[in-house]
Design a protein around this motif. Structure first.
Motif, PDB file in Angstrom:
ATOM      1  N   PRO A   6       8.909   4.667  -0.869  1.00 19.19           N
ATOM      2  CA  PRO A   6      10.276   4.366  -0.385  1.00 19.19           C
ATOM      3  C   PRO A   6      10.372   3.036   0.356  1.00 19.19           C
ATOM      4  CG  PRO A   6       9.276   6.030   0.998  1.00 19.19           C
ATOM      5  CD  PRO A   6       8.327   5.814  -0.145  1.00 19.19           C
ATOM      6  N   GLN A   7       9.232   2.351   0.550  1.00 19.79           N
ATOM      7  CA  GLN A   7       9.167   1.047   1.216  1.00 19.79           C
ATOM      8  C   GLN A   7       9.807   1.057   2.603  1.00 19.79           C
ATOM      9  OE1 GLN A   7       9.927  -2.377  -1.217  1.00 19.79           O
ATOM     10  NE2 GLN A   7       9.167  -1.398  -3.066  1.00 19.79           N
ATOM     11  N   GLN A   8       9.550   2.135   3.316  1.00 21.40           N
ATOM     12  CA  GLN A   8      10.068   2.218   4.684  1.00 21.40           C
ATOM     13  C   GLN A   8       9.022   1.779   5.701  1.00 21.40           C
ATOM     14  OE1 GLN A   8      11.025   6.380   4.689  1.00 21.40           O
ATOM     15  NE2 GLN A   8       9.083   6.982   5.608  1.00 21.40           N
ATOM     16  N   GLY A   9       7.825   1.478   5.225  1.00 24.99           N
ATOM     17  CA  GLY A   9       6.775   1.012   6.119  1.00 24.99           C
ATOM     18  C   GLY A   9       5.734   0.228   5.353  1.00 24.99           C
ATOM     19  N   ALA A  10       4.944  -0.562   6.092  1.00 23.38           N
ATOM     20  CA  ALA A  10       3.897  -1.375   5.480  1.00 23.38           C
ATOM     21  C   ALA A  10       2.637  -1.310   6.326  1.00 23.38           C
ATOM     22  CB  ALA A  10       4.360  -2.823   5.333  1.00 23.38           C
ATOM     23  N   CYS A  11       1.506  -1.605   5.678  1.00 28.91           N
ATOM     24  CA  CYS A  11       0.213  -1.589   6.362  1.00 28.91           C
ATOM     25  C   CYS A  11      -0.539  -2.877   6.047  1.00 28.91           C
ATOM     26  CB  CYS A  11      -0.616  -0.389   5.902  1.00 28.91           C
ATOM     27  SG  CYS A  11      -2.367  -0.483   6.394  1.00 28.91           S
ATOM     28  N   LYS A  12      -1.055  -3.516   7.065  1.00 27.68           N
ATOM     29  CA  LYS A  12      -1.996  -4.617   6.874  1.00 27.68           C
ATOM     30  C   LYS A  12      -3.387  -4.072   7.205  1.00 27.68           C
ATOM     31  CE  LYS A  12      -3.862  -8.830   8.763  1.00 27.68           C
ATOM     32  NZ  LYS A  12      -4.053  -9.529  10.045  1.00 27.68           N
ATOM     33  N   LEU A  13      -4.271  -4.135   6.226  1.00 27.38           N
ATOM     34  CA  LEU A  13      -5.613  -3.577   6.375  1.00 27.38           C
ATOM     35  C   LEU A  13      -6.634  -4.706   6.302  1.00 27.38           C
ATOM     36  CD1 LEU A  13      -7.412  -0.991   6.467  1.00 27.38           C
ATOM     37  CD2 LEU A  13      -7.291  -0.972   3.965  1.00 27.38           C
ATOM     38  N   THR A  14      -7.594  -4.707   7.214  1.00 27.04           N
ATOM     39  CA  THR A  14      -8.695  -5.670   7.196  1.00 27.04           C
ATOM     40  C   THR A  14     -10.000  -4.897   7.108  1.00 27.04           C
ATOM     41  OG1 THR A  14      -7.444  -7.179   8.614  1.00 27.04           O
ATOM     42  CG2 THR A  14      -9.792  -7.587   8.404  1.00 27.04           C
ATOM     43  N   LEU A  15     -10.837  -5.246   6.140  1.00 22.90           N
ATOM     44  CA  LEU A  15     -12.137  -4.588   5.958  1.00 22.90           C
ATOM     45  C   LEU A  15     -13.258  -5.621   5.990  1.00 22.90           C
ATOM     46  CD1 LEU A  15     -11.477  -2.106   2.995  1.00 22.90           C
ATOM     47  CD2 LEU A  15     -11.329  -1.643   5.453  1.00 22.90           C
ATOM     48  N   ASN A  16     -14.353  -5.257   6.623  1.00 25.05           N
ATOM     49  CA  ASN A  16     -15.576  -6.062   6.584  1.00 25.05           C
ATOM     50  C   ASN A  16     -16.624  -5.235   5.855  1.00 25.05           C
ATOM     51  OD1 ASN A  16     -17.456  -8.053   7.015  1.00 25.05           O
ATOM     52  ND2 ASN A  16     -17.252  -8.079   9.246  1.00 25.05           N
ATOM     53  N   VAL A  17     -16.969  -5.665   4.655  1.00 25.59           N
ATOM     54  CA  VAL A  17     -17.867  -4.904   3.786  1.00 25.59           C
ATOM     55  C   VAL A  17     -19.223  -5.603   3.715  1.00 25.59           C
ATOM     56  CG1 VAL A  17     -18.207  -4.015   1.443  1.00 25.59           C
ATOM     57  CG2 VAL A  17     -15.911  -4.113   2.418  1.00 25.59           C
ATOM     58  N   LYS A  18     -20.292  -4.845   3.920  1.00 27.99           N
ATOM     59  CA  LYS A  18     -21.657  -5.364   3.803  1.00 27.99           C
ATOM     60  C   LYS A  18     -22.437  -4.460   2.854  1.00 27.99           C
ATOM     61  CE  LYS A  18     -21.125  -8.437   7.223  1.00 27.99           C
ATOM     62  NZ  LYS A  18     -21.122  -9.906   7.019  1.00 27.99           N
ATOM     63  N   ASP A  19     -22.938  -5.032   1.765  1.00 26.89           N
ATOM     64  CA  ASP A  19     -23.731  -4.290   0.776  1.00 26.89           C
ATOM     65  C   ASP A  19     -23.001  -3.035   0.283  1.00 26.89           C
ATOM     66  OD1 ASP A  19     -25.828  -6.166   1.074  1.00 26.89           O
ATOM     67  OD2 ASP A  19     -26.574  -5.073   2.821  1.00 26.89           O
ATOM     68  N   GLY A  20     -21.706  -3.187   0.042  1.00 26.36           N
ATOM     69  CA  GLY A  20     -20.920  -2.098  -0.515  1.00 26.36           C
ATOM     70  C   GLY A  20     -20.398  -1.093   0.486  1.00 26.36           C
ATOM     71  N   ILE A  21     -20.837  -1.189   1.755  1.00 22.38           N
ATOM     72  CA  ILE A  21     -20.433  -0.238   2.796  1.00 22.38           C
ATOM     73  C   ILE A  21     -19.389  -0.875   3.706  1.00 22.38           C
ATOM     74  CG2 ILE A  21     -21.204   1.211   4.715  1.00 22.38           C
ATOM     75  CD1 ILE A  21     -22.463   2.062   2.132  1.00 22.38           C
ATOM     76  N   ILE A  22     -18.320  -0.151   3.987  1.00 19.90           N
ATOM     77  CA  ILE A  22     -17.312  -0.625   4.938  1.00 19.90           C
ATOM     78  C   ILE A  22     -17.868  -0.461   6.343  1.00 19.90           C
ATOM     79  CG2 ILE A  22     -14.994  -0.236   5.876  1.00 19.90           C
ATOM     80  CD1 ILE A  22     -14.219   0.811   3.056  1.00 19.90           C
ATOM     81  N   GLU A  23     -18.143  -1.587   6.991  1.00 15.19           N
ATOM     82  CA  GLU A  23     -18.711  -1.555   8.334  1.00 15.19           C
ATOM     83  C   GLU A  23     -17.643  -1.656   9.419  1.00 15.19           C
ATOM     84  OE1 GLU A  23     -21.772  -1.033   9.137  1.00 15.19           O
ATOM     85  OE2 GLU A  23     -22.849  -1.279   7.238  1.00 15.19           O
ATOM     86  N   GLU A  24     -16.457  -2.152   9.039  1.00 14.15           N
ATOM     87  CA  GLU A  24     -15.409  -2.404  10.033  1.00 14.15           C
ATOM     88  C   GLU A  24     -14.046  -2.298   9.357  1.00 14.15           C
ATOM     89  OE1 GLU A  24     -13.974  -6.266  12.717  1.00 14.15           O
ATOM     90  OE2 GLU A  24     -15.564  -6.489  11.234  1.00 14.15           O
TER      91      GLU A  24
END
Length: 230
Positions: A51-69
């Motif tokens: 419904p586009q009533q909200g949005a998300c900004k996501l930041t990921l730090n990936v090391k060797d395939g694993i999301i560390e942050e």
């Protein structure tokens, strides 16, 4: 492996073009990514719900395939803030593939995860050409002092004009208008600084005054208004 009768009766033909995937840039190296563990990088992406009533900004730090942050910032939907709380707990420690197939509660966060996946696996990360990438915790630099999301909230009507409510500097306390009622500046309160001072034991009123600042020709105004009430 089960083959159809047609394939069973075919003679084998040698595969000539077998030189592997095209290399992608990752943290200052060129990598032929064949498995999820071959993927590294820090990047940002934006997602939205149906419904586009909200949005998300996501930041990921990936090391060797694993999301560390993971840094999850949401806008426009009250329920999404609680989804973000869950996502910040769910995402770290998962592989990129696991995260893609995890229900992050809110569609906006799920879409942001999809967009980041595409960026990272195609080598379009923010750290594609940064040797060794960025340390864990780097996403917090986006928030600045006080660790608050940078938000711009403006409201305007044809009848009454514009109202500045929140900018990067913080909560807009007063708008400065000239003798033509045009905006020439504003007074803001930097909440991060205010809360930090109060937590250190400073009197709230003193801390509030210290957290105030102005922008533009604020001192030259013909009048000042509260953008939320006047």
């Amino acid at each position: 492996m089960i083959y159809s009768t047609e394939v069973e009766h075919m003679c084998p033909v040698a595969k000539g073009a077998n030189h592997g995937p095209a290399p992608i840039p990752e943290e200052g190296k060129w990598v032929q990514a064949k498995e999820i563990k071959d993927i590294s990088g820090l990047t940002h992406g934006v997602g939205w719900c149906a419904p586009q009533q909200g949005a998300c900004k996501l930041t990921l730090n990936v090391k060797d395939g694993i999301i560390e942050e993971a840094l999850v910032e949401t806008l426009g939907c009250s329920g999404m803030t609680h989804s973000a709380a869950m996502a910040s707990e769910i995402l770290p420690g998962k592989t990129l593939l696991e995260a893609m197939n995890t229900d992050l509660v809110c569609d906006a966060i799920n879409v942001a995860m999809r967009e980041l996946f595409l960026q990272i696996v195609y080598g379009r990360s923010q750290t594609a050409f940064s040797e060794d990438g960025l340390p864990i915790g780097a996403s917090l630099e986006d928030l600045g002092k006080g660790m608050r999301s940078q938000i711009g909230t403006m409201f305007g009507t044809k009848a009454k004009g514009a109202r500045y409510l929140e900018l990067t500097e913080g909560y807009i306390n007063r708008l400065a208008l000239d003798d033509k009622n045009e905006i020439i500046g504003y007074e803001f309160i930097t909440f991060g600084k205010f809360i930090d001072a109060v937590k250190k034991g400073e009197d709230a009123n003193t801390a509030l005054e210290k957290a105030k600042g102005t922008y533009g020709r604020f001192a030259e105004a013909a009048k000042y208004i509260d953008p939320r009430k006047e």
